[in-house]
Scaffold this motif. Structure first.
Motif, PDB file in Angstrom:
ATOM      1  N   HIS A 110       0.826  -1.208   0.000  1.00  0.00           N
ATOM      2  CA  HIS A 110       0.000   0.000   0.000  1.00  0.00           C
ATOM      3  C   HIS A 110       0.864   1.264   0.000  1.00  0.00           C
ATOM      4  CE1 HIS A 110      -3.799  -2.113   0.611  1.00  0.00           C
ATOM      5  NE2 HIS A 110      -3.177  -2.878   1.486  1.00  0.00           N
ATOM      6  N   GLU A 112       0.238   5.856  -0.614  1.00  0.00           N
ATOM      7  CA  GLU A 112      -0.728   6.935  -0.815  1.00  0.00           C
ATOM      8  C   GLU A 112      -0.255   7.841  -1.935  1.00  0.00           C
ATOM      9  OE1 GLU A 112      -3.377   9.134   2.227  1.00  0.00           O
ATOM     10  OE2 GLU A 112      -1.563  10.360   2.031  1.00  0.00           O
ATOM     11  N   PRO A 133      -5.365   5.959  -2.324  1.00  0.00           N
ATOM     12  CA  PRO A 133      -4.562   4.792  -1.939  1.00  0.00           C
ATOM     13  C   PRO A 133      -4.369   3.875  -3.149  1.00  0.00           C
ATOM     14  CG  PRO A 133      -6.812   4.549  -1.145  1.00  0.00           C
ATOM     15  CD  PRO A 133      -6.722   5.918  -1.755  1.00  0.00           C
ATOM     16  N   TRP A 135      -1.789   0.348  -4.890  1.00  0.00           N
ATOM     17  CA  TRP A 135      -0.948  -0.821  -4.605  1.00  0.00           C
ATOM     18  C   TRP A 135       0.292  -0.744  -5.481  1.00  0.00           C
ATOM     19  CZ3 TRP A 135      -0.910  -4.495  -0.957  1.00  0.00           C
ATOM     20  CH2 TRP A 135      -0.135  -5.638  -1.169  1.00  0.00           C
ATOM     21  N   HIS A 181      -6.506  -4.163  -4.377  1.00  0.00           N
ATOM     22  CA  HIS A 181      -5.906  -3.327  -3.343  1.00  0.00           C
ATOM     23  C   HIS A 181      -5.799  -1.860  -3.759  1.00  0.00           C
ATOM     24  CE1 HIS A 181      -5.059  -6.854  -0.988  1.00  0.00           C
ATOM     25  NE2 HIS A 181      -4.295  -7.366  -1.917  1.00  0.00           N
ATOM     26  N   THR A 182      -6.089  -1.551  -5.023  1.00  0.00           N
ATOM     27  CA  THR A 182      -6.133  -0.155  -5.463  1.00  0.00           C
ATOM     28  C   THR A 182      -7.599   0.264  -5.593  1.00  0.00           C
ATOM     29  OG1 THR A 182      -4.037  -0.306  -6.684  1.00  0.00           O
ATOM     30  CG2 THR A 182      -5.523   1.474  -7.291  1.00  0.00           C
TER      31      THR A 182
END
Length: 520
Positions: A110, A112, A133, A135, A181-182
């Motif tokens: 992760h 930012e 956020p 990945w 995850h994105t």
């Protein structure tokens, strides 16, 4: 006449990323057709493919390494939008005079993203209060931005994480928008293919069915088609689709190979022959498969033997039908991608597919594969659109070789009988407790080892059953499913008490990677 659902298409050039299939799935979720091809696809082939846009995937190499994967220099001169992801962005940057260097601090996981300047057409709406956020998975970063490109966003460790040349419709991102995850990553890909590439979104279940029916009729004509019906999602959807197209010209051959789940043979006949009116021939071939597998322990050899026997039986059945010219299969797109990768050496061959890699050159029937362009989730959507039962369409995946690869080592009838009874208890309990639909795939595995146990006052020396349950979004990575201890204890007790020959049950808590989902 149906519109051509292949007229708008995206080309994805694969540089070896573990996420490349996810890119394709995200494009398909935007209702746009796409294909994966190796990064070194010839320029003439790219022109002939006529994509409305091109996506360059990530990859494990560094662009500055000797022999690093490259593309045809003229690709950026084709006048179509290009999106570079991770390695693809770095490659684009170098091509236009930028510089890529090893990162002082590699980023995996992760991060930012902080917006810089005007987002531009691709990134509009991607940031919330100037942040997003994402990945990351990279060890290099763009040090020098190429001329005529502007920086859209960066992180604390990588100041250049998104670039654009709006005038030429060229975009690059260091992060991976294709992974779950994105957050909002799928919106970025949707925006690229639908707005930047101007695709209208013709790739829908209804259009896929209509197009497939037309193509099947054109391809087959008045010939007879035989299909190996297993009861799994892929062959069931293929059978329903072909039957819709050509009716009684389809003859399904259901091969009972002795490696199916408990009661599956009768279920297949009930669903297709009795309820749908499909012509199904049931072939009892259990002993033939067991004889062919005798003494064989290697999983790849087992797959090839099982696939070869299926083909032999299909040919024998076809020989009884003088006008049968076609063998239909439920091959789907991941089978094609992975088997092609194994042949070209551009991807690791984790396991072969019996319906792709196991077909011998001498096979006398022509192949009909109406699902070979579809991912599994698209196959399910097509099945539901055609009215197949929800429970059948969303049944957990079952390998083509069946229990042949869930019995570790040599396959014997005794082992298969034990395993199918244990598996039936396991699945029954998962349904009863409401866990089945929360789990992506669950099954039992037979271990060809014996352990000491005690039943009553006697010593036992019997076999071990392993239970597997995973949850996953894409089957490329998977985590083990945390079944409650009380329910595991109840399942274990039922199997040991009700299945003769088993005195020990284990639960597999391995994730993928490093393990695979299936044991073989």
């Amino acid at each position: 006449m149906s519109q051509d659902i292949h007229s708008e298409k995206i080309l994805i050039l694969d540089f070896g990323s573990q996420y490349t299939q996810l890119i394709a799935r995200r494009v398909r979720e935007a209702h746009v057709y796409c294909e994966l091809h190796p990064y070194d696809m010839a320029l003439d082939e790219i022109k002939a493919f006529a994509p409305k846009g091109i996506i360059l995937s990530g990859g494990p190499k560094s662009v500055y390494d000797e022999g690093a994967p490259a593309i045809a220099e003229e690709l950026f001169e084709l006048g179509v939008p290009v999106l570079g992801i991770c390695y693809g962005m770095q490659l684009m940057s170098c091509h236009f005079g930028g510089e890529v260097v090893p990162a002082g601090k590699r980023e995996y996981g992760h991060a930012e993203l902080q917006a810089q300047g005007t987002p531009g057409p691709l990134f509009d709406g991607f940031f919330v209060e100037g942040k997003s956020p994402v990945w990351m998975s990279h060890g290099d970063h763009v040090e020098k931005v190429p001329g005529n490109f502007e920086v859209v966003a960066g992180t604390a460790n990588a100041p250049v994480c998104a670039i654009q040349n709006v005038a030429r419709n060229l975009y690059g991102v260091q992060f991976h928008p294709e992974v779950n995850h994105t957050p909002r990553g799928e919106l970025l890909i949707d925006r690229f293919v639908r707005q930047i590439c101007d695709c209208s979104g013709q790739w829908t279940p209804g259009q896929i069915i209509e197009d497939a029916v037309i193509r099947i009729r054109e391809q087959v004509g008045t010939d007879k088609v035989i299909l190996g019906l297993s009861g799994g999602v892929d062959s069931s959807v293929a059978a329903t689709l072909i039957h819709r197209a050509i009716g009684d010209q389809l003859i399904c051959v259901f091969v009972d190979n002795g490696l199916l789940r408990l009661g599956e043979g009768d279920q297949v006949m009930d669903t297709f022959a009795e309820n749908m009116g499909v012509n199904v021939i049931r072939v009892d071939a259990e002993q033939r498969f067991l004889d062919g597998l005798a003494g064989v322990s290697d999983p790849e050899k087992k797959r090839k033997i099982i696939g070869g026997l299926f083909v032999d039986i299909f040919e024998e059945e076809a020989a009884k039908l003088s006008d049968a010219k076609w063998l239909a299969q439920g091959t789907i797109y991941p089978d094609v991608i992975e088997s092609a990768g194994a042949k070209t050496g551009k991807a690791h061959n984790i396991k072969s597919h019996h319906n792709v890699g196991g077909l011998p050159d001498y096979m006398k029937l022509s192949l009909l594969e109406p699902l070979r362009e579809l991912f599994k989730d698209e196959v399910r959507a097509v099945g539901e659109e055609m009215g197949l039962p929800h429970a059948m369409v969303w049944r957990h995946p079952f390998p083509g070789p069946g229990l042949g690869v869930r019995i570790l080592g040599e396959v014997k009838k005794e082992y298969a009988d034990i395993l199918r009874r244990a598996d039936a208890i396991y699945i029954e309990e998962l349904y009863r407790t409401g866990h089945y639909d929360k789990i992506s795939q669950a099954f039992a595995v037979f271990l060809p080892v014996k352990s000491v146990g005690v039943m009553g006052d006697g010593r036992t020396y019997e076999y071990v059953i392993a239970l597997r349950a995973v949850e996953t979004k894409d089957f490329m990575t998977a985590g083990w499913y945390p079944l409650p201890y009380a329910e595991l204890a109840h399942i274990s007790g039922r199997i040991i008490n009700e299945v003769k020959g088993v005195n020990r049950v284990t639960y597999d808590i391995s994730s993928k990677p490093p393990a695979t989902i299936e044991w073989e």
